[in-house]
Design a protein around this motif. Structure first.
Motif, PDB file in Angstrom:
ATOM      1  N   VAL A  52       8.491  20.590   5.694  1.00 41.68           N
ATOM      2  CA  VAL A  52       8.046  19.196   5.734  1.00 41.68           C
ATOM      3  C   VAL A  52       7.751  18.697   4.323  1.00 41.68           C
ATOM      4  O   VAL A  52       8.071  17.552   3.971  1.00 41.68           O
ATOM      5  N   ALA A  53       7.143  19.553   3.504  1.00 40.94           N
ATOM      6  CA  ALA A  53       6.899  19.191   2.105  1.00 40.94           C
ATOM      7  C   ALA A  53       8.225  18.930   1.402  1.00 40.94           C
ATOM      8  O   ALA A  53       8.339  18.013   0.581  1.00 40.94           O
ATOM      9  N   GLY A  54       9.242  19.738   1.728  1.00 40.04           N
ATOM     10  CA  GLY A  54      10.570  19.535   1.147  1.00 40.04           C
ATOM     11  C   GLY A  54      11.160  18.185   1.489  1.00 40.04           C
ATOM     12  O   GLY A  54      11.813  17.550   0.651  1.00 40.04           O
ATOM     13  N   ILE A  55      10.930  17.722   2.711  1.00 40.43           N
ATOM     14  CA  ILE A  55      11.418  16.394   3.116  1.00 40.43           C
ATOM     15  C   ILE A  55      10.714  15.312   2.304  1.00 40.43           C
ATOM     16  O   ILE A  55      11.343  14.352   1.828  1.00 40.43           O
ATOM     17  N   GLY A  56       9.395  15.472   2.126  1.00 38.47           N
ATOM     18  CA  GLY A  56       8.647  14.508   1.307  1.00 38.47           C
ATOM     19  C   GLY A  56       9.144  14.496  -0.127  1.00 38.47           C
ATOM     20  O   GLY A  56       9.257  13.437  -0.754  1.00 38.47           O
ATOM     21  N   ILE A  57       9.469  15.681  -0.662  1.00 37.39           N
ATOM     22  CA  ILE A  57       9.985  15.795  -2.024  1.00 37.39           C
ATOM     23  C   ILE A  57      11.344  15.121  -2.147  1.00 37.39           C
ATOM     24  O   ILE A  57      11.604  14.378  -3.104  1.00 37.39           O
ATOM     25  N   LEU A  58      12.216  15.354  -1.177  1.00 33.12           N
ATOM     26  CA  LEU A  58      13.553  14.735  -1.180  1.00 33.12           C
ATOM     27  C   LEU A  58      13.451  13.212  -1.189  1.00 33.12           C
ATOM     28  O   LEU A  58      14.088  12.534  -2.013  1.00 33.12           O
ATOM     29  N   ILE A  59      12.641  12.664  -0.292  1.00 32.85           N
ATOM     30  CA  ILE A  59      12.494  11.208  -0.204  1.00 32.85           C
ATOM     31  C   ILE A  59      11.874  10.657  -1.490  1.00 32.85           C
ATOM     32  O   ILE A  59      12.339   9.649  -2.040  1.00 32.85           O
ATOM     33  N   VAL A 198       0.723  18.575   4.680  1.00 33.98           N
ATOM     34  CA  VAL A 198       1.868  19.269   4.093  1.00 33.98           C
ATOM     35  C   VAL A 198       2.825  18.250   3.460  1.00 33.98           C
ATOM     36  O   VAL A 198       3.344  18.466   2.358  1.00 33.98           O
ATOM     37  N   LEU A 199       3.034  17.129   4.151  1.00 28.64           N
ATOM     38  CA  LEU A 199       3.885  16.073   3.613  1.00 28.64           C
ATOM     39  C   LEU A 199       3.298  15.521   2.316  1.00 28.64           C
ATOM     40  O   LEU A 199       4.022  15.262   1.344  1.00 28.64           O
ATOM     41  N   TRP A 200       1.968  15.366   2.278  1.00 25.21           N
ATOM     42  CA  TRP A 200       1.295  14.844   1.083  1.00 25.21           C
ATOM     43  C   TRP A 200       1.461  15.791  -0.101  1.00 25.21           C
ATOM     44  O   TRP A 200       1.604  15.349  -1.237  1.00 25.21           O
ATOM     45  N   ILE A 201       1.475  17.088   0.173  1.00 23.67           N
ATOM     46  CA  ILE A 201       1.710  18.072  -0.889  1.00 23.67           C
ATOM     47  C   ILE A 201       3.068  17.813  -1.541  1.00 23.67           C
ATOM     48  O   ILE A 201       3.224  17.923  -2.765  1.00 23.67           O
ATOM     49  N   GLY A 202       4.067  17.448  -0.731  1.00 27.96           N
ATOM     50  CA  GLY A 202       5.381  17.113  -1.267  1.00 27.96           C
ATOM     51  C   GLY A 202       5.323  15.892  -2.169  1.00 27.96           C
ATOM     52  O   GLY A 202       5.960  15.859  -3.230  1.00 27.96           O
ATOM     53  N   VAL A 203       4.557  14.882  -1.754  1.00 28.01           N
ATOM     54  CA  VAL A 203       4.406  13.668  -2.566  1.00 28.01           C
ATOM     55  C   VAL A 203       3.725  13.997  -3.895  1.00 28.01           C
ATOM     56  O   VAL A 203       4.130  13.503  -4.957  1.00 28.01           O
ATOM     57  N   ILE A 204       2.701  14.839  -3.840  1.00 32.18           N
ATOM     58  CA  ILE A 204       2.004  15.253  -5.060  1.00 32.18           C
ATOM     59  C   ILE A 204       2.965  15.982  -5.998  1.00 32.18           C
ATOM     60  O   ILE A 204       2.940  15.790  -7.218  1.00 32.18           O
ATOM     61  N   TYR A 205       3.837  16.802  -5.428  1.00 33.71           N
ATOM     62  CA  TYR A 205       4.797  17.534  -6.257  1.00 33.71           C
ATOM     63  C   TYR A 205       5.739  16.578  -6.978  1.00 33.71           C
ATOM     64  O   TYR A 205       6.100  16.791  -8.142  1.00 33.71           O
TER      65      TYR A 205
END
Length: 394
Positions: A52-59, A198-205
């Motif tokens: 899920v973090a990966g999806i946030g990172i991709l977007i 978990v999604l927010w972790i992707g945004v932070i990354y």
């Protein structure tokens, strides 16, 4: 058309659609993916929900790339100083400070990692890797934009081939554990965590890696329409995220092993754990070393571009190739030495603060002011210090 000079490979569709994304992932991959450490921290530690973090990172990567490319096209901002002036006006020096601090930290980490990886994979002395990083990066700066574009393009081919082979070996070896992790929703390394955190972790990354975007700006001069910017930005997001997912699923082959997830360089532990042939370790060292050179090249090249714009603004000559090479070597050596004296440790403590500074100075402005300017197509004459431009439509 007769009488029209044939465009080179880098000047055609490749340069307009793929090259900016290649440059972005080339800078990102060394700092974020080479060791595997950041993928653990920003996704893999959550086990079955880490994707899920990966999806946030991709977007996130794709959206920021599209907006950055379009702002650059409309306002002809091909260095980060010009870009940031469009977004935050007189507050642009704050971005300068944040970028230089982040650059020092990233380069110090790259130099240290290159020495460790070369030593552990090839048996050569630690300083051999450091010297190679300094020498090759300095040489690239001497020969300029064209060689950098080609080096990082061929580097992408090498890196993707390497990542596919290495991750393929690890995933094939550990596919039973991947299946178990997903089937049982295993999150034992961190404990149960909701989807949104978990999604927010992707945004932070994404915010942590905003400093990579200036590295592609010099290549955006080829883009002539909004369609090119959108397609190129979406492709950039994909190119920047594929290695993340390859590393994530490789890590799931060992989840929740502390030996792997707690390692400083998880990729080395994974490669050693599957008893890969000796040649694979050497090849891994070459590929990882290449990523570190690409990252160092990208962040320094962006800084030199900003310096040249500053010189032009005060009617001074831009830096010549020799001066650029010398400055590059000085920056690299200084970062290595400063890390030994603990200055990097002080900066590292403020790493999160620097990253949030990038959110405030770049992410938020480009999502608000940037979108507004794109939609309104404001005349650039209103922005001090940036040349006027005719706004083209698709």
């Amino acid at each position: 058309m007769s009488g029209t000079q044939k465009k080179g490979f880098f000047e055609g569709g490749f340069g307009k659609y793929l090259l900016p994304g290649i440059l972005l992932q080339s800078v990102l991959i060394g700092g974020g993916y080479a060791t595997g450490r950041e993928i653990v921290s920003y996704g893999a530690k959550f086990g079955a929900k880490g994707w899920v973090a990966g999806i946030g990172i991709l977007i996130g990567f794709a959206v920021v790339a599209v907006l950055t490319f379009e702002i650059s096209r409309l306002y002809k901002t091909y260095d980060y100083k010009s870009m940031i002036k469009v977004l935050i006006g007189p507050a642009w020096p704050l971005f300068d400070v944040a970028y230089v601090l982040m650059m020092i930290l990233v380069i110090a980490i790259m130099a240290s990692a290159s020495g460790s990886i070369v030593e552990q994979t090839t048996g050569l002395n630690y300083w051999t890797g450091v010297v190679l990083l300094v020498a090759v990066t300095g040489g690239l700066m001497f020969f300029g934009d064209a060689l950098i574009e080609r080096f990082e393009t061929w580097g992408t081919v090498l890196l993707y081939a390497g990542y596919i082979i290495f991750s393929g070996m690890v995933i094939i070896n550990g596919h039973d554990n991947i299946t178990r992790v997903m089937a049982t929703s295993d999150m034992s390394y961190t404990g149960e965590t909701g989807i949104l955190p978990v999604l927010w972790i992707g945004v932070i990354y994404v915010a942590y890696n905003l400093c990579v975007y200036p590295a592609s700006m010099f290549s955006l001069k080829r883009q002539e329409s909004r369609k090119q910017c959108v397609v190129s930005g979406l492709l950039a997001g994909v190119l920047m995220t594929i290695p993340w997912f390859l590393t994530y699923f490789s890590l799931m082959s060992f989840y929740p092993s502390e030996e792997v997830l707690g390692a400083q360089i998880p990729w080395l532990v994974m490669m050693n754990s599957i008893d890969a042939p000796a040649i694979c370790s050497v090849a891994f060292g070459v590929v990882m070393g290449w990523t570190l050179i690409e990252t160092s090249t990208g962040v320094i090249h962006a800084l030199l571009g900003r310096i040249n714009v500053g010189l032009t603004e005060i009617n001074k000559k831009e830096l010549g190739s020799k001066k650029q090479a010398v400055i590059t070597v000085v920056i690299l050596i200084s970062a290595c030495l400063m890390s030994k004296f603990g200055i990097i440790a002080l900066i590292e403590k403020g790493y999160t603060a620097i990253s949030y500074a990038f959110m405030v100075l770049y992410l938020v402005p480009i999502l608000t002011i940037g979108v507004y300017k794109i939609l309104k197509k404001e005349p650039i004459l209103k922005v001090e210090g940036v040349p006027a431009v005719e706004e083209s439509r698709v």
